[in-house]
Design a protein around this motif. Structure first.
Motif: not given
Length: 586
Positions: A258-262, A303-304, A309-310, A329-337
């Motif tokens: 995330s520090g590299y803007g991913s 999720q948090e 980290y946006n 299973v897995g989860f897609l945790c979006k940056r909108d929460g």
């Protein structure tokens, strides 16, 4: 055709060009059979066009001489696509129909001096029109094209039949064939469009080129990006004291990418496996069900981190028990929460034999702030039907968290992932685990080389590999992918795989299935982070119906390395050779 050429220039028309422009028009239309006194524009007409829409009037010059031009207006889409005449669409040649709030770049004329034909100057004018359409955020380019050779076939062919034969190159029509070769498609045939056009028998073909970048309602914030940055984690399997140690390691990588803007962080399949070390005294089936209790707190923590980290996080995969069935299973945790769940569809023989795992039943894509994505877990990428169904839903990027123990297992995943990228005209990102895990049964060795694959065309790497990690080394790779290149590939690629499918012969579709056994988070026992860091009590494994699963679970096996299966092969000569083989993962 002019042979000695020193300079070709394309620019906007100026009123000073009119004398040369008129001469070019006279040359271009001298052989056209039209009942018109002057089949060319007067100086007043050109002045009017330059006053109301100067950027839409183009000329091409050869050695500083005007030899061709393309003239345009902006009009309302409805007006452009309903039946009309040339006189009506130009406002009786006054150009009062020009509307800056319109959605369509309407071509009112294009011509090239016959002496300069064969130099593809007309194509240059059309490409410039397309660029203008994109720059002005217009929906499409529309014009009504003449059919100058139709009069030769009008006694035996209808306009529709004539157009089809031109498309199949059975008949040559210089105007219509040129438009079709420039990616215009036919909307309709109009009668009495240009009165006096005897060559076309007063017919015209209404044609359109769609601007794939058109945004009907552009906004200044939260616009969907075209350049997407992917952060892929090649995870080292290592002993972990507890789930907090796993969170610490995961957050390190999330912080880094995330520090590299991913925009996305991708973790591998079953990267939580080190947590099974505390249950190595149990059978493999019991041990993996023990760590299934961690899945809910892991999802909550990810999720948090997605919010803080946006970044959109694809959590690889982890086990989950639902109604006595074990899912991957897995989860897609979006940056909108918010979050969404995905489930592995196809289960490998190893996962059935050692863990009694079953497959999910939902095939879907996910809408994100960076486009539509698909997620497949490892073995699923080896089934091309799944990716094709996702591509039909508009998938731009396919993410594949995987876990393979050997190079041949990885090779299957890699080459199938590359095939999915090519055949579905999308990007495919894969991320796996590396290293050894001697303290966990059935998870002893891993092999991976995390990578991003692309389609194979001129806008992409020649080998179809955007980036690759060092094999079997813990690291991340951060890669930019351009979604606009996919749009161009769909429309203008060297080959157009999705468009060229013979759906009159074959078709792939989803089958309606019951999802009553699909894992639901609401039914998972609530386990807090404090509970997760403590040593959980053993969970009694419910009986299952499959023979392989039952053999592994009842009674529980001792905490030893799984006994490899024995395969007996009889070569020529009758001598028996005993070999051992464990079912491979991935």
């Amino acid at each position: 055709m002019q042979t000695e050429i020193n300079k070709v220039e394309l620019r906007n028309l100026r009123i000073e060009d009119y004398k040369e422009l008129r001469l070019t028009m006279q040359h271009a239309y001298k052989d056209v059979d039209m009942d018109m006194d002057e089949p060319y524009w007067g100086e007043k007409d050109i002045k009017r066009l330059l006053k109301i829409f100067p950027e839409g009037q183009l000329v091409v010059l050869v050695d500083d001489k005007v030899v061709g031009s393309a003239l345009s207006l902006i009009v309302d889409h409805k007006k452009a696509t309903t039946n009309h005449t040339y006189e009506k669409i130009t406002g009786n040649y006054s150009f009062d129909t020009h509307d800056y709030d319109g959605e369509v770049l309407y071509g009112i004329d294009v011509f090239i001096d016959p002496e300069y034909r064969g130099l593809r100057l007309g194509r240059r004018l059309y490409e410039a029109r397309k660029e203008l359409c994109e720059q002005l955020n217009l929906r499409s380019i529309i014009f009504a094209g003449r059919m100058p050779n139709f009069n030769e076939y009008s006694d035996e062919l209808t306009p529709k039949e004539y157009i089809e034969k031109v498309r199949l190159k059975e008949i040559h029509d210089p105007v219509l064939a040129f438009q079709l070769s420039n990616d215009f498609h036919v909307i309709k045939v109009m009668r009495n469009y240009l009165e006096g056009d005897n060559d076309s028998q007063d017919y015209a073909v209404l044609m359109e080129w769609n601007n794939i970048y058109y945004d009907k309602s552009p906004v200044l914030i939260n616009t969907r990006k075209s350049i997407i940055r992917l952060g892929l984690v090649q995870w080292q399997m290592r002993p972990l004291a507890n789930v907090e140690a796993l969170f610490e390691q995961a957050e390190f990588f999330i912080d880094a990418v995330s520090g590299y803007g991913s925009d996305f962080a991708l973790f591998p399949e079953l990267f939580v496996a080190p947590l099974m070390a505390d249950f190595n005294h149990l059978s493999e089936a019991d041990a993996i069900r023990e760590i299934a209790r961690y899945s809910e707190p892991i999802r909550k923590r990810f999720q948090e981190m997605a919010i803080s980290y946006n970044i959109n996080i694809i959590t690889g995969s982890m086990p989950m028990v639902e109604d006595g069935n074990l899912y991957n299973v897995g989860f897609l945790c979006k940056r909108d929460g918010t979050f969404e769940t995905y489930t592995k569809i196809h289960i490998t023989p190893n996962e059935v034999s050692y863990w009694g795992m079953v497959g999910g039943s939902e095939i879907k894509t996910f809408d994100t702030d960076c486009g539509k994505i698909g997620i497949m877990i490892c073995y699923d990428v080896e089934f091309p039907e799944l990716a094709r169904l996702m591509a039909d839903e508009g998938m731009d990027i396919l993410f594949v968290p995987f876990l393979t123990d050997t190079q041949n297992g990885y090779t299957r995943v890699k080459h199938c992932a590359q095939a999915r990228a090519i055949e579905n005209e999308c990007y495919v990102a894969i991320a796996g685990c590396v290293g050894n895990l001697p303290g966990v049964n059935n998870m002893d060795i891993q092999y991976a080389q995390t990578a991003v694959f692309t389609p194979s065309d001129f806008s992409f790497p020649s080998n179809g590999i955007k980036a690759e990690a060092t094999p079997n080394t813990e690291m991340t790779i951060i890669v930019d992918v351009d979604l606009d290149l996919l749009k161009e590939l769909h429309e203008f690629g060297s080959v157009r795989i999705l468009k060229d499918r013979r759906q009159d012969l074959y078709r792939i579709k989803k089958q309606p299935v019951s999802r009553k056994n699909e894992p639901k988070l609401d039914d998972v026992p609530d386990l807090t982070i404090e509970d997760a860091t403590a040593e959980p009590k053993p969970v009694k494994v419910p009986a299952r119906t499959t023979r392989a699963a039952t053999a592994r679970v009842t009674p529980p096996r001792a905490a030893t390395t799984p006994k490899p299966k024995v395969i007996v092969a009889k070569p020529v000569g009758g001598t028996e050779i005993k070999t051992t083989r464990r079912p491979a993962k991935g």
